[in-house]
Write an enzyme that holds these catalytic residues in place. Structure first.
Site, PDB file in Angstrom:
ATOM      1  N   LYS A 125     -36.633 157.801 -41.574  1.00 49.94           N
ATOM      2  CA  LYS A 125     -36.123 157.548 -39.883  1.00 49.94           C
ATOM      3  C   LYS A 125     -34.643 158.309 -40.153  1.00 49.94           C
ATOM      4  O   LYS A 125     -34.756 159.033 -39.171  1.00 49.94           O
ATOM      5  CB  LYS A 125     -35.916 156.266 -39.411  1.00 49.94           C
ATOM      6  CG  LYS A 125     -37.435 155.287 -38.964  1.00 49.94           C
ATOM      7  CD  LYS A 125     -38.624 156.262 -38.443  1.00 49.94           C
ATOM      8  CE  LYS A 125     -39.749 156.194 -38.297  1.00 49.94           C
ATOM      9  NZ  LYS A 125     -41.227 156.518 -38.095  1.00 49.94           N
ATOM     10  N   GLY A 173     -40.953 152.121 -34.299  1.00 43.14           N
ATOM     11  CA  GLY A 173     -41.627 151.418 -33.042  1.00 43.14           C
ATOM     12  C   GLY A 173     -41.150 150.650 -32.548  1.00 43.14           C
ATOM     13  O   GLY A 173     -41.904 149.340 -32.507  1.00 43.14           O
ATOM     14  N   GLU A 209     -26.823 154.244 -33.846  1.00 46.59           N
ATOM     15  CA  GLU A 209     -26.978 155.195 -33.366  1.00 46.59           C
ATOM     16  C   GLU A 209     -26.441 154.941 -31.391  1.00 46.59           C
ATOM     17  O   GLU A 209     -26.040 153.184 -31.316  1.00 46.59           O
ATOM     18  CB  GLU A 209     -28.409 155.492 -32.787  1.00 46.59           C
ATOM     19  CG  GLU A 209     -29.149 156.434 -33.657  1.00 46.59           C
ATOM     20  CD  GLU A 209     -30.881 156.739 -32.974  1.00 46.59           C
ATOM     21  OE1 GLU A 209     -31.510 155.813 -32.164  1.00 46.59           O
ATOM     22  OE2 GLU A 209     -31.213 157.729 -33.672  1.00 46.59           O
ATOM     23  N   ILE A 212     -28.399 154.085 -25.899  1.00 42.35           N
ATOM     24  CA  ILE A 212     -29.164 155.068 -24.841  1.00 42.35           C
ATOM     25  C   ILE A 212     -29.295 153.770 -23.320  1.00 42.35           C
ATOM     26  O   ILE A 212     -30.764 153.519 -23.651  1.00 42.35           O
ATOM     27  CB  ILE A 212     -29.938 156.134 -24.782  1.00 42.35           C
ATOM     28  CG1 ILE A 212     -29.797 156.819 -26.076  1.00 42.35           C
ATOM     29  CG2 ILE A 212     -30.275 157.114 -23.502  1.00 42.35           C
ATOM     30  CD1 ILE A 212     -28.629 158.154 -25.948  1.00 42.35           C
ATOM     31  N   HIS A 217     -38.858 157.242 -22.833  1.00 42.01           N
ATOM     32  CA  HIS A 217     -39.927 157.240 -23.848  1.00 42.01           C
ATOM     33  C   HIS A 217     -40.804 158.357 -23.742  1.00 42.01           C
ATOM     34  O   HIS A 217     -41.916 158.241 -22.991  1.00 42.01           O
ATOM     35  CB  HIS A 217     -40.432 155.847 -24.368  1.00 42.01           C
ATOM     36  CG  HIS A 217     -40.959 156.157 -25.066  1.00 42.01           C
ATOM     37  ND1 HIS A 217     -41.183 155.472 -26.430  1.00 42.01           N
ATOM     38  CD2 HIS A 217     -41.828 157.589 -25.843  1.00 42.01           C
ATOM     39  CE1 HIS A 217     -41.712 155.732 -27.350  1.00 42.01           C
ATOM     40  NE2 HIS A 217     -41.875 156.524 -27.652  1.00 42.01           N
ATOM     41  N   GLU A 297     -37.476 159.467 -33.035  1.00 43.42           N
ATOM     42  CA  GLU A 297     -38.563 159.448 -34.475  1.00 43.42           C
ATOM     43  C   GLU A 297     -39.683 160.027 -34.679  1.00 43.42           C
ATOM     44  O   GLU A 297     -40.237 161.040 -33.301  1.00 43.42           O
ATOM     45  CB  GLU A 297     -38.266 158.565 -34.851  1.00 43.42           C
ATOM     46  CG  GLU A 297     -39.529 157.382 -34.222  1.00 43.42           C
ATOM     47  CD  GLU A 297     -39.770 155.969 -34.037  1.00 43.42           C
ATOM     48  OE1 GLU A 297     -40.800 155.535 -34.692  1.00 43.42           O
ATOM     49  OE2 GLU A 297     -38.468 155.067 -34.019  1.00 43.42           O
ATOM     50  N   ARG A 301     -49.100 160.430 -37.348  1.00 35.97           N
ATOM     51  CA  ARG A 301     -51.297 160.068 -36.794  1.00 35.97           C
ATOM     52  C   ARG A 301     -51.554 160.103 -36.098  1.00 35.97           C
ATOM     53  O   ARG A 301     -50.326 160.957 -35.125  1.00 35.97           O
ATOM     54  CB  ARG A 301     -50.571 158.711 -36.843  1.00 35.97           C
ATOM     55  CG  ARG A 301     -49.739 157.421 -36.706  1.00 35.97           C
ATOM     56  CD  ARG A 301     -50.164 156.173 -35.879  1.00 35.97           C
ATOM     57  NE  ARG A 301     -49.657 156.095 -34.798  1.00 35.97           N
ATOM     58  CZ  ARG A 301     -47.925 155.820 -34.639  1.00 35.97           C
ATOM     59  NH1 ARG A 301     -47.563 155.548 -35.823  1.00 35.97           N
ATOM     60  NH2 ARG A 301     -47.193 154.582 -33.072  1.00 35.97           N
ATOM     61  N   VAL A 304     -52.789 156.072 -30.426  1.00 34.94           N
ATOM     62  CA  VAL A 304     -53.168 154.868 -29.675  1.00 34.94           C
ATOM     63  C   VAL A 304     -53.613 155.712 -28.216  1.00 34.94           C
ATOM     64  O   VAL A 304     -54.763 156.051 -27.915  1.00 34.94           O
ATOM     65  CB  VAL A 304     -52.762 153.151 -29.052  1.00 34.94           C
ATOM     66  CG1 VAL A 304     -53.569 152.674 -27.533  1.00 34.94           C
ATOM     67  CG2 VAL A 304     -53.154 152.767 -30.299  1.00 34.94           C
ATOM     68  N   ARG A 347     -53.845 150.245 -21.534  1.00 37.11           N
ATOM     69  CA  ARG A 347     -54.039 149.323 -22.281  1.00 37.11           C
ATOM     70  C   ARG A 347     -54.538 148.335 -21.915  1.00 37.11           C
ATOM     71  O   ARG A 347     -53.538 147.357 -21.162  1.00 37.11           O
ATOM     72  CB  ARG A 347     -53.282 149.472 -23.305  1.00 37.11           C
ATOM     73  CG  ARG A 347     -53.022 150.239 -24.015  1.00 37.11           C
ATOM     74  CD  ARG A 347     -51.675 150.056 -25.286  1.00 37.11           C
ATOM     75  NE  ARG A 347     -51.549 151.416 -25.807  1.00 37.11           N
ATOM     76  CZ  ARG A 347     -50.246 151.784 -26.604  1.00 37.11           C
ATOM     77  NH1 ARG A 347     -50.655 150.521 -27.808  1.00 37.11           N
ATOM     78  NH2 ARG A 347     -50.313 152.539 -27.129  1.00 37.11           N
TER      79      ARG A 347
HETATM   80  C1  MV4 Z   1     -33.404 153.497 -28.284  1.00 34.05           C
HETATM   81  C2  MV4 Z   1     -32.853 153.104 -27.707  1.00 34.05           C
HETATM   82  C3  MV4 Z   1     -31.843 153.429 -27.005  1.00 34.05           C
HETATM   83  N1  MV4 Z   1     -30.422 153.915 -27.495  1.00 34.05           N
HETATM   84  N2  MV4 Z   1     -32.242 154.374 -29.525  1.00 34.05           N
HETATM   85  C4  MV4 Z   1     -37.204 151.188 -29.563  1.00 34.05           C
HETATM   86  C5  MV4 Z   1     -38.420 151.865 -30.157  1.00 34.05           C
HETATM   87  C6  MV4 Z   1     -37.991 152.527 -31.030  1.00 34.05           C
HETATM   88  N3  MV4 Z   1     -39.383 153.790 -30.880  1.00 34.05           N
HETATM   89  C7  MV4 Z   1     -37.233 153.192 -30.352  1.00 34.05           C
HETATM   90  N4  MV4 Z   1     -37.056 152.074 -28.911  1.00 34.05           N
HETATM   91  C8  MV4 Z   1     -35.369 152.132 -28.855  1.00 34.05           C
HETATM   92  N5  MV4 Z   1     -34.452 153.309 -29.129  1.00 34.05           N
HETATM   93  C9  MV4 Z   1     -31.156 154.612 -28.648  1.00 34.05           C
HETATM   94  N6  MV4 Z   1     -30.040 154.983 -29.790  1.00 34.05           N
HETATM   95  C10 MV4 Z   1     -33.994 152.183 -26.741  1.00 34.05           C
HETATM   96  C11 MV4 Z   1     -35.345 152.151 -27.369  1.00 34.05           C
HETATM   97  C12 MV4 Z   1     -36.436 151.233 -26.031  1.00 34.05           C
HETATM   98  C13 MV4 Z   1     -36.346 149.899 -26.100  1.00 34.05           C
HETATM   99  C14 MV4 Z   1     -34.755 149.127 -26.915  1.00 34.05           C
HETATM  100  C15 MV4 Z   1     -34.696 148.188 -26.314  1.00 34.05           C
HETATM  101  C16 MV4 Z   1     -36.038 147.923 -25.351  1.00 34.05           C
HETATM  102  C17 MV4 Z   1     -37.195 147.765 -24.961  1.00 34.05           C
HETATM  103  C18 MV4 Z   1     -37.746 149.505 -25.182  1.00 34.05           C
HETATM  104  C19 MV4 Z   1     -38.461 149.933 -24.907  1.00 34.05           C
HETATM  105  C20 MV4 Z   1     -38.558 151.656 -25.807  1.00 34.05           C
HETATM  106  C21 MV4 Z   1     -37.273 151.784 -26.447  1.00 34.05           C
END
Ligand code: MV4
Length: 469
Positions: A125, A173, A209, A212, A217, A297, A301, A304, A347
C-alpha cells in the site's frame, strides 16, 4: 444450442476459483459468452449452486479455505486436468495473490485479472501511494514510504498535525490500522501496529497518514484493455460500513457533483495507468466534508459491489473482464459511458443483528427472493440450502435500481419487505431500517454513519423479521 457473440476465442473454458454468489455470477457470464465452465469446490460446498450449474466440477479439498479455495497447487492441477484456457479468481481467496497470478501465467493459463506485477505493486500500500503520486494523483499527507522507528513517526505527525493513522503496507481493507492523537499514544500505537502487522501479514512494515475524520469512502471502477485503453465507469459510495465490512453500496454517490466526478475519474485513470493496469480494478478514495479527495489504495480484483456499477452504466463487468483477458479491445470509449440509472446494493449476510452480528450459519427453510421492475438478486441461496460455517457470511446481494435515487430507495424497501429467508438470521431487517432512515435517505451518510445509527436506534427496529406470507 449455444447463442453467443463470442466467436474468435482463445478462451473456450474457464475454471472458477471461488464459491458462493460470485462463482454463480461467473458461470452466468460464461454461459452467455458460450464459454464452458469448470467449478472447483470444497467438501462443504458439494450441494452449492455453482457446482450444480457449471458444466464440470472437481472437488479440491476439505471445508476450510486453507484446504481448498486457497490451495493454488490444487487449483492449477484441476486446471490442467480440466484443460481450461483461463482461471477467474472472483474476489477474496487467491484473487489478489501475485504469486498465483504468476503461476497461472507460467502455466500458460490466462489469469482473468491484472498482470502479477500490477497486483504486487498495488499490494504494497505504500508503494501504491508512491506510484500514483508520481502520476499527480492526490494522496493523504503522511510518510514517504515505511516508517523506520517511532521517532520518525512523531517527527512526521508533528509536521502534518494530529490525529494520524498508522497502516500496514501489507494491509488494506481496514485491517491493522491504529489511530493516534498525540506523541505518547503514537509511540505506543506504532509498536502495537508493527506487531499486529507482523502477526497478521508476516510483514511488520507500517506507514503513517493524516487521519481524515468522518470521510466518505468513494471508489472508482476502472476497465483497462491490453491495448493501452483505460476508462472509468463512475464511482460507488461505500460509506455505510460496520467494522470495515461494507453493508450498502450505491452509484452514483449522492455527494459527488458532476465536476468532482469528472476530476476524480481522471485521477483514477492516471492511477491505474501508473500501475500499468489491465482488466477490472478499483481506485479507492477518501473524500472529506469539503470535497477534498485522497487516493488511499487500489483493489486489483472484481469487487463484491460491482453490480451497482453494472446497473448504473448497463455494462457487464464480468464479461468485460473475460473479453479483456481474451486480448480484445474495449468496445467503448470514455465518452460512450453514461450513468443513466441509480443503483443501491444491500448485502444480505447470515448474521444476527440482535447478537452483535454473530454469524448465523445453518439450513435455510423457506427461501423466497424478491423480483419485479428494477430488482436484481445475486445469490447462491435456495430453499433447503445449508450455509456452511467456514466462509464469510454473505449469502446474497439485493441490487435495486431506477431512474432516480428516490426510486431506488423505495424499490429497495419494497424488495426487502418481500424477501423471505427462514431458519437463519439475516441483515434484511437492518437494511429495511436504513432504507427508511432520514439521514441515509438524505444521502448524508459518512463512514461514521453506522456507529451513530446503532447509538440512536432501538434494536427492535433492525431485528424485526418479515412476517407476511
Ligand atoms: C483512513 C481513514 C481516515 N484517514 N485513512 C478503512 C478501510 C481502508 N480501506 C481505509 N480505511 C480508512 N482509512 C485515513 N488517512 C478512515 C478509514 C475508514 C475507517 C476508519 C476507522 C473506522 C471506520 C472506517 C470506515 C471506513 C474508512
Amino acid at each position: 444450442m449455444v447463442v453467443n457473440s463470442f466467436q474468435n476465442t482463445v478462451i473456450q473454458k474457464v475454471l472458477i476459483a471461488n464459491r458462493g454468489e460470485i462463482a454463480l455470477r461467473i458461470v452466468r457470464a460464461c454461459r452467455e459468452l458460450g464459454i464452458k465452465t469448470l467449478a472447483v469446490y470444497s467438501e462443504a460446498d458439494a450441494q452449492s449452486l455453482h457446482v450444480q450449474l457449471a458444466d464440470e466440477a472437481i472437488c479440491i479439498g476439505g471445508p476450510k479455505g486453507a484446504d481448498s479455495y486457497l490451495r493454488a497447487d490444487r487449483i492449477i492441477a484441476a486446471a490442467e486436468i480440466g484443460n481450461v484456457d483461463a482461471i477467474h479468481p472472483g474476489y477474496g481467496f487467491l484473487s489478489e495473490n501475485a504469486k498465483f497470478a504468476a503461476q497461472c501465467e507460467a502455466c500458460n493459463i490466462k489469469f482473468i485479472g491484472p498482470k502479477s506485477k500490477s497486483i504486487e505493486m498495488m499490494g504494497d500500500k505504500s508503494v501504491a501511494k508512491d506510484t500514483v503520486r508520481k502520476a499527480k494523483v492526490i494522496t493523504v499527507p503522511g510518510s514517504d514510504g515505511p516508517l523506520s522507528n517511532e521517532n520518525e513517526a512523531i517527527k512526521i505527525a508533528r509536521r502534518i498535525g494530529y490525529p494520524v493513522i498508522i497502516k500496514a503496507v501489507a494491509g488494506g481493507g481496514g485491517r491493522g490500522m491504529r489511530i493516534a492523537h498525540n506523541d505518547v499514544s503514537l509511540a505506543k500505537e506504532f509498536n502495537v501496529a508493527k506487531n499486529e502487522a507482523e502477526k497478521a501479514f508476516g510483514n511488520g512494515s507500517v506507514y503513517l497518514e493524516k487521519y481524515i475524520e468522518k470521510p466518505r469512502h468513494i471508489e472508482f471502477q476502472i476497465l483497462a484493455d491490453s491495448h493501452g485503453k483505460t476508462i472509468h465507469l463512475g464511482e460507488r459510495d461505500c460509506s455505510v460500513q460496520r467494522r470495515h465490512q461494507k453493508l450498502i453500496e450505491e452509484s452514483p454517490s449522492p455527494f459527488l457533483t458532476p465536476a468532482l466526478r469528472k476530476e476524480m475519474g481522471k485521477a483514477a485513470i492516471r492511477a491505474a495507468e501508473a500501475a500499468q493496469y489491465q482488466n477490472a480494478g478499483t481506485i479507492e478514495f477518501l473524500v472529506d466534508a469539503k470535497g477534498n479527495y485522497y487516493f488511499i489504495e487500489m483493489n486489483t480484483r472484481i469487487q463484491v459491489e460491482h453490480p451497482v456499477t453494472e446497473e448504473c452504466t448497463g455494462i457487464d463487468l464480468i464479461k468485460q473482464q473475460i473479453l479483456i483477458a481474451n486480448g480484445e479491445k474495449l468496445p467503448f470509449d470514455q465518452s460512450d459511458i453514461t450513468f443513466t440509472k441509480h443503483a443501491i446494493e444491500c448485502r444480505i449476510n447470515a448474521e444476527d443483528p440482535a447478537k452483535n452480528f454473530a454469524p448465523s450459519p445453518g439450513t435455510i427453510g423457506l427461501y423466497y427472493a424478491p423480483g419485479g421492475h428494477g430488482v436484481r438478486v445475486d445469490s447462491h441461496a435456495y430453499s433447503g440450502y445449508t450455509i456452511p460455517p467456514y466462509y464469510d457470511s454473505m449469502i446474497g446481494k439485493l441490487i435495486c435500481f431506477g431512474s432516480t435515487r428516490k426510486i431506488a430507495l423505495e424499490r429497495s424497501y419494497r424488495a426487502l419487505s418481500e424477501y423471505l429467508i427462514r431458519g437463519i438470521k439475516t441483515t434484511i431487517p437492518l437494511h429495511k431500517a436504513i432504507m427508511s432512515d432520514p439521514t441515509f435517505m438524505e444521502g448524508k451518510a459518512t463512514t461514521a454513519y453506522m456507529e451513530d445509527f446503532f447509538a440512536r436506534t432501538p434494536s427492535e427496529l433492525f431485528t424485526q423479521e418479515n412476517t407476511r406470507l
